[in-house]
Design a protein around this motif. Structure first.
Motif, PDB file in Angstrom:
ATOM      1  N   GLU A 151       0.800  -1.233   0.000  1.00 17.58           N
ATOM      2  CA  GLU A 151       0.000   0.000   0.000  1.00 17.58           C
ATOM      3  C   GLU A 151       0.832   1.281   0.000  1.00 17.58           C
ATOM      4  O   GLU A 151       0.589   2.180  -0.820  1.00 17.58           O
ATOM      5  CB  GLU A 151      -0.964  -0.026   1.192  1.00 17.58           C
ATOM      6  N   ARG A 155       0.832   4.006  -3.171  1.00 11.67           N
ATOM      7  CA  ARG A 155       0.465   5.400  -2.924  1.00 11.67           C
ATOM      8  C   ARG A 155       1.560   6.331  -3.434  1.00 11.67           C
ATOM      9  O   ARG A 155       1.303   7.401  -3.969  1.00 11.67           O
ATOM     10  CB  ARG A 155       0.214   5.601  -1.421  1.00 11.67           C
ATOM     11  N   VAL A 161      -4.980   4.933  -3.044  1.00 13.45           N
ATOM     12  CA  VAL A 161      -5.275   3.692  -2.326  1.00 13.45           C
ATOM     13  C   VAL A 161      -5.321   3.912  -0.814  1.00 13.45           C
ATOM     14  O   VAL A 161      -4.801   4.900  -0.289  1.00 13.45           O
ATOM     15  CB  VAL A 161      -4.220   2.603  -2.642  1.00 13.45           C
ATOM     16  N   VAL A 168      -5.792  -3.851   0.370  1.00 12.33           N
ATOM     17  CA  VAL A 168      -5.514  -2.639  -0.400  1.00 12.33           C
ATOM     18  C   VAL A 168      -6.742  -2.314  -1.232  1.00 12.33           C
ATOM     19  O   VAL A 168      -7.258  -3.159  -1.967  1.00 12.33           O
ATOM     20  CB  VAL A 168      -4.292  -2.818  -1.322  1.00 12.33           C
ATOM     21  N   GLU A 169      -7.201  -1.061  -1.110  1.00 16.77           N
ATOM     22  CA  GLU A 169      -8.431  -0.662  -1.802  1.00 16.77           C
ATOM     23  C   GLU A 169      -8.200   0.612  -2.593  1.00 16.77           C
ATOM     24  O   GLU A 169      -7.586   1.571  -2.111  1.00 16.77           O
ATOM     25  CB  GLU A 169      -9.536  -0.449  -0.769  1.00 16.77           C
ATOM     26  N   LEU A 170      -8.671   0.624  -3.825  1.00 22.72           N
ATOM     27  CA  LEU A 170      -8.595   1.811  -4.673  1.00 22.72           C
ATOM     28  C   LEU A 170      -9.832   2.649  -4.403  1.00 22.72           C
ATOM     29  O   LEU A 170     -10.959   2.169  -4.548  1.00 22.72           O
ATOM     30  CB  LEU A 170      -8.544   1.365  -6.155  1.00 22.72           C
TER      31      LEU A 170
END
Length: 229
Positions: A151, A155, A161, A168-170
């Motif tokens: 992550e 970034r 993110v 890990v999220e967009l």
């Protein structure tokens, strides 16, 4: 007082640039190859990969000799006009040594050379500045292909993110690269992580020379006049 690193002696022999003697040695080696082998080819390359090229060259080592480097030095070795060419028709080869080009002398049959060069193609990851062959867009949501340790790095590459319960999220759609546009350093790193290869290392034959004839495979890109015998 500790001795300053700036005071250390420098051996000039280690920093000396390649000069006239080196160029003359290359000219001599090329001329020897021109006498030893029964044909010569000029080739161009796309997306050069040194390791891949070394592997290709090793396959032909027993029957061929490759030269890559200064086009001007290779031209001088072969002869830049009909009056100073080292063998009849060699100046036609010399004219085509410009840009991303190389020279190979070989004893292989013409058909075998054409088969090996025309059939050679290796995919690899795009480097910074290369042109993207497709648009790559990541949609908002979890990025399961990346671990949570990635992550901070993602970034840093400009991706929006965050970590959501260790995943890990967009947080918004993200365009990595656009088709037909140069690949940025950040995009190059992301594409590698995604396993998307956009570069293809290819070799193209430009011309063939033998004592009997001269054959042009591809048109000269600089408008040079080429004569076929």
């Amino acid at each position: 007082m500790p001795k300053s690193k700036r005071d250390r002696a420098i051996t000039l022999s280690k920093t000396k640039k390649k000069g006239r003697e080196h160029k003359e040695a290359i000219v001599s080696i090329i001329r020897e190859a021109a006498e030893k082998y029964n044909s010569a080819y000029v080739f161009t390359f796309e997306n050069m990969r040194n390791l891949k090229f070394k592997e290709f060259r090793e396959q032909l080592k027993a029957t061929s000799r490759f030269f890559l480097g200064s086009n001007k030095v290779m031209q001088v070795a072969l002869g830049r006009s009909e009056s100073d060419e080292i063998r009849p028709g060699m100046y036609n080869v010399s004219k085509l040594l410009h840009g991303d080009a190389g020279l190979v002398f070989t004893n292989m049959p013409k058909e075998e050379v054409e088969r090996l060069f025309n059939g050679y193609e290796e995919s690899d990851f795009a480097r910074t500045g290369s042109i993207a062959t497709e648009k790559v867009e990541l949609k908002e949501g979890p990025l399961d292909q990346f671990t949570h340790e990635m992550e901070p790095f993602l970034r840093k590459q400009g991706m929006p993110v965050k970590l959501n319960k260790g995943v890990v999220e967009l947080v918004a759609d993200y365009v990595v690269c656009e088709e037909g546009k140069p690949v940025s350093p950040e995009a190059s790193r992301i594409l590698r992580l995604l396993g998307i290869k956009m570069a293809t290392f290819k070799l193209h034959l430009v011309c063939r020379w033998s004592p009997e004839d001269f054959e042009l495979y591809r048109e000269s890109t600089d408008g040079s006049d080429i004569e076929s015998s």
